[in-house]
Write a protein that holds these residues in place. Structure first.
Motif, PDB file in Angstrom:
ATOM      1  N   PHE A  47      10.133  74.824  47.413  1.00 42.82           N
ATOM      2  CA  PHE A  47       9.113  73.892  46.903  1.00 42.82           C
ATOM      3  C   PHE A  47       9.647  73.002  45.780  1.00 42.82           C
ATOM      4  CE2 PHE A  47       5.375  73.035  44.106  1.00 42.82           C
ATOM      5  CZ  PHE A  47       4.531  72.429  45.029  1.00 42.82           C
ATOM      6  N   GLY A  48      10.511  73.561  44.925  1.00 47.61           N
ATOM      7  CA  GLY A  48      10.906  72.784  43.744  1.00 47.61           C
ATOM      8  C   GLY A  48      12.261  73.175  43.204  1.00 47.61           C
ATOM      9  N   PRO A  49      12.602  72.656  42.000  1.00 48.75           N
ATOM     10  CA  PRO A  49      13.892  72.977  41.402  1.00 48.75           C
ATOM     11  C   PRO A  49      13.989  74.456  41.053  1.00 48.75           C
ATOM     12  CG  PRO A  49      12.455  71.840  39.832  1.00 48.75           C
ATOM     13  CD  PRO A  49      11.741  71.855  41.155  1.00 48.75           C
ATOM     14  N   PRO A 101      14.947  70.373  44.517  1.00 52.45           N
ATOM     15  CA  PRO A 101      14.447  69.489  43.464  1.00 52.45           C
ATOM     16  C   PRO A 101      13.720  68.258  43.985  1.00 52.45           C
ATOM     17  CG  PRO A 101      16.845  69.354  43.632  1.00 52.45           C
ATOM     18  CD  PRO A 101      16.410  70.486  44.511  1.00 52.45           C
ATOM     19  N   ASP A 108       9.088  64.812  45.213  1.00 48.92           N
ATOM     20  CA  ASP A 108       9.408  63.391  45.017  1.00 48.92           C
ATOM     21  C   ASP A 108       9.460  62.662  46.359  1.00 48.92           C
ATOM     22  OD1 ASP A 108      10.288  61.289  43.133  1.00 48.92           O
ATOM     23  OD2 ASP A 108      12.124  61.349  44.340  1.00 48.92           O
ATOM     24  N   GLN A 130       6.216  61.184  48.128  1.00 46.33           N
ATOM     25  CA  GLN A 130       5.394  60.143  47.508  1.00 46.33           C
ATOM     26  C   GLN A 130       4.991  59.030  48.465  1.00 46.33           C
ATOM     27  OE1 GLN A 130       5.726  59.306  43.329  1.00 46.33           O
ATOM     28  NE2 GLN A 130       7.813  60.041  43.416  1.00 46.33           N
ATOM     29  N   PRO A 182       0.053  57.997  34.640  1.00 47.12           N
ATOM     30  CA  PRO A 182       0.465  59.401  34.426  1.00 47.12           C
ATOM     31  C   PRO A 182      -0.176  60.011  33.185  1.00 47.12           C
ATOM     32  CG  PRO A 182       2.364  58.075  35.039  1.00 47.12           C
ATOM     33  CD  PRO A 182       1.221  57.105  34.825  1.00 47.12           C
ATOM     34  N   SER A 183      -0.274  59.221  32.127  1.00 46.56           N
ATOM     35  CA  SER A 183      -0.904  59.726  30.907  1.00 46.56           C
ATOM     36  C   SER A 183      -2.414  59.894  31.113  1.00 46.56           C
ATOM     37  CB  SER A 183      -0.554  58.773  29.759  1.00 46.56           C
ATOM     38  OG  SER A 183      -1.580  58.672  28.846  1.00 46.56           O
ATOM     39  N   GLU A 226      -3.102  63.174  32.827  1.00 49.42           N
ATOM     40  CA  GLU A 226      -3.053  64.300  31.878  1.00 49.42           C
ATOM     41  C   GLU A 226      -4.358  64.384  31.088  1.00 49.42           C
ATOM     42  OE1 GLU A 226      -0.531  66.462  32.079  1.00 49.42           O
ATOM     43  OE2 GLU A 226       0.263  65.109  33.615  1.00 49.42           O
ATOM     44  N   ALA A 274       1.151  72.242  40.297  1.00 49.77           N
ATOM     45  CA  ALA A 274       0.917  71.153  39.345  1.00 49.77           C
ATOM     46  C   ALA A 274       1.699  69.877  39.668  1.00 49.77           C
ATOM     47  CB  ALA A 274       1.218  71.624  37.918  1.00 49.77           C
ATOM     48  N   PRO A 275       2.993  69.984  39.997  1.00 52.88           N
ATOM     49  CA  PRO A 275       3.733  68.738  40.235  1.00 52.88           C
ATOM     50  C   PRO A 275       3.174  67.952  41.418  1.00 52.88           C
ATOM     51  CG  PRO A 275       5.217  70.644  40.213  1.00 52.88           C
ATOM     52  CD  PRO A 275       3.833  71.179  40.115  1.00 52.88           C
ATOM     53  N   ARG A 314      -0.217  66.349  40.338  1.00 51.94           N
ATOM     54  CA  ARG A 314      -0.001  65.170  39.487  1.00 51.94           C
ATOM     55  C   ARG A 314       0.330  63.939  40.323  1.00 51.94           C
ATOM     56  NH1 ARG A 314       2.576  68.904  35.339  1.00 51.94           N
ATOM     57  NH2 ARG A 314       1.289  68.530  33.505  1.00 51.94           N
ATOM     58  N   VAL A 315       1.247  64.127  41.294  1.00 48.32           N
ATOM     59  CA  VAL A 315       1.655  63.004  42.133  1.00 48.32           C
ATOM     60  C   VAL A 315       0.461  62.504  42.952  1.00 48.32           C
ATOM     61  CG1 VAL A 315       3.072  62.407  44.136  1.00 48.32           C
ATOM     62  CG2 VAL A 315       4.088  63.667  42.231  1.00 48.32           C
ATOM     63  N   ARG A 346      -2.181  60.716  40.654  1.00 52.27           N
ATOM     64  CA  ARG A 346      -1.717  59.408  40.180  1.00 52.27           C
ATOM     65  C   ARG A 346      -1.792  58.370  41.302  1.00 52.27           C
ATOM     66  NH1 ARG A 346       3.142  57.640  41.141  1.00 52.27           N
ATOM     67  NH2 ARG A 346       4.117  59.699  41.146  1.00 52.27           N
TER      68      ARG A 346
END
Lengths: 69, 405
Positions: free
Chosen positions: B101-103, B107, B111, B114, B278-279, B282, B358-359, B362-363, B366
């Motif tokens: 799934f991730g790093p 990694p 991404d 998207q 992105p902000s 959050e 979460a990652p 977020r994507v 956004r």
């Protein structure tokens, strides 16, 4: 652009490494590595990583880390 | 009113549109013992401290009020997913799931999604054409993350309807609905969870011989140094990822759309400067978090929290949404500020159980909110405000959000 990560604050949540994988990476499962200078085509991804850091350990931009040098 | 009834008042459906005054009442009392012997915590420092305290268990076996239904399910061979386990088991299973799934091992997977996510979002938004009124839940916020998690795991799109029905039953079973016998509801939830896990286990097994570029194939195909899942572990983990990938992001997007319509200045600012999104995401996670509280924890030993002793085994309910608006931590906590700095919110929790997805969330949020703002005008508004909410006080968000645009 310059990037500085406060590795004392970093807790290894790795959100930056998901969002800007060419800039931030994990060494092993938790220790963060990063490239301190990256080209401007990474600006958007780095900006997302800065916003997403759960402990807000990343600063980026021309003046990032100026107080550290 | 007595703080002993706070949890009852928070879970009361009438509080769903605006639970925040109740959270303020909770913060004033620090730790509030409830009439049923559970404890409620809603101040930022205490919630963070407890989320990082190894004496706080997420394992249902640590609770004094043992869930008979869980014991029966386990006697049948079911195993809990990592969200309901403590370290070291939690870390082992989460590590295996993280590998594809991730790093550090994968990694670029999120991404790389998207463009796909942006295309799905655009297709859904194109469906608004020619309609004055759309339901931002059914027409947008629901199908987007569900399509994405289905593709990520590798589930045939024709099967997603059945998975939605199972998910609805499982989520309803976690609910605090005074009208229903909790034992019956939990049993129904476990049965649906088991059927879903069996389905996912069979699907994953079929990928062993015909692997494809999806998570299920990776999870059955590529054991790392941590070893591979046992089959039961794979089933419960896949079911967790699917369920958690469902409602939470739906609510993040819907709560986000509603908040932006209620704050036209912030929406205008984001239209002009999408780099601020992105902000803003959050800030949404702080201001209207899709997971309002964590009801599954309990101490492994008597612990003291803000001067109150919480006995071993007592249900300990951490109210993330209350901590997110703690004025001792956030200046002007009730103000929605998409450019807020120093925003260490608890929208994804914190500590070892910090949101796995979460990652991805977020994507998705956004991309979804950026595409939505580009499509609906500044005069778009909810047909009803507040809109009708889902039942759950935990996974809180509108059931429908009819918008005229």
């Amino acid at each position: 652009m310059r990037i500085v990560v406060d590795l004392n604050r970093c807790q290894g949540y790795a959100q930056c490494a998901f969002l800007a994988p060419e800039v931030f990476f994990l060494r092993g499962d938790e220790a963060l590595g990063y490239r301190p200078r990256v080209s401007d085509d990474q600006r958007e991804r780095v900006g997302r990583a800065v916003a997403a850091c759960p402990v807000q350990a990343i600063s980026a931009g021309p003046a990032a880390g100026a107080d550290v040098d | 009113m007595s703080t002993e009834t706070l949890f009852r008042r928070i879970t009361d459906y009438a509080a769903r549109p605006d639970p925040y005054p109740l959270y303020a009442e909770l913060r004033e009392h620090g730790v509030a013992r409830q009439e049923d012997g559970s404890y409620l915590v809603g101040t930022y420092d205490e919630v963070v401290q407890l989320l990082h305290d190894p004496r706080i268990s997420s394992d249902a076996h640590s609770r004094a009020d043992v869930d008979e239904e869980l014991l029966r399910a386990e006697a049948d061979g079911m195993t809990p997913a990592f969200i309901g386990l403590d370290d070291p088991e939690h870390e082992r299973l989460r590590g295996i799931a993280m590998r594809p799934f991730g790093p550090p091992h994968s990694p670029g997977r999120i991404d790389a999604l998207q463009d796909d996510i942006a295309r799905i979002a655009q297709e859904l938004i194109d469906g608004f054409d020619g309609r004055e009124e759309v339901d931002l839940v059914d027409d947008f916020a629901y199908p987007l993350p569900v399509t994405v998690i289905g593709r990520l795991l590798g589930i045939p799109s024709g099967d997603m309807g059945q998975l939605r029905r199972w998910t609805d039953i499982v989520i309803a079973s976690l609910d605090f609905d005074p009208g229903e016998d909790p034992a019956v509801k939990r049993r129904r939830g476990r049965e649906a969870g088991r059927e879903m896990a069996d389905y996912l286990g069979d699907l994953a097994a079929s990928r062993r011989d015909h692997p494809s570029d999806d998570l299920l194939s990776a999870l059955v195909g590529d054991p790392g140094p941590e070893g591979a899942f046992r089959h039961e572990e794979l089933k419960s983990t896949a079911a967790l990822l699917l369920i958690a990938g469902h409602e939470t992001t739906v609510n993040l997007i819907t709560n986000g759309a509603l908040t932006l319509m209620r704050h036209p200045e912030a929406a205008a600012r984001l239209r002009n400067d999408p780099g601020l999104m992105p902000s803003a995401v959050e800030e949404l996670l702080r201001y209207e978090p899709p997971v309002q509280l964590l009801p599954q924890r309990s101490p492994l030993t008597d612990i003291e929290v803000a001067g109150v002793t919480v006995p071993r085994g007592a249900p300990l309910i951490l109210v993330l949404a209350a901590a997110n608006r703690d004025p001792l931590r956030f200046p002007e906590p009730d103000r929605f500020d998409p450019a807020r700095r120093d925003n260490q919110h608890l929208g994804f929790g914190s500590g070892i159980h910090s949101c796995f997805g979460a990652p991805l969330a977020r994507v998705e949020a956004r991309i979804a909110l950026t595409a939505l703002l580009a499509r609906i005008g500044a005069d778009a508004h909810p047909v009803e405000d507040p809109p009708p909410y889902r039942r759950s006080p935990v996974l809180r968000g509108p059931r429908h959000l009819l918008v005229r645009h």
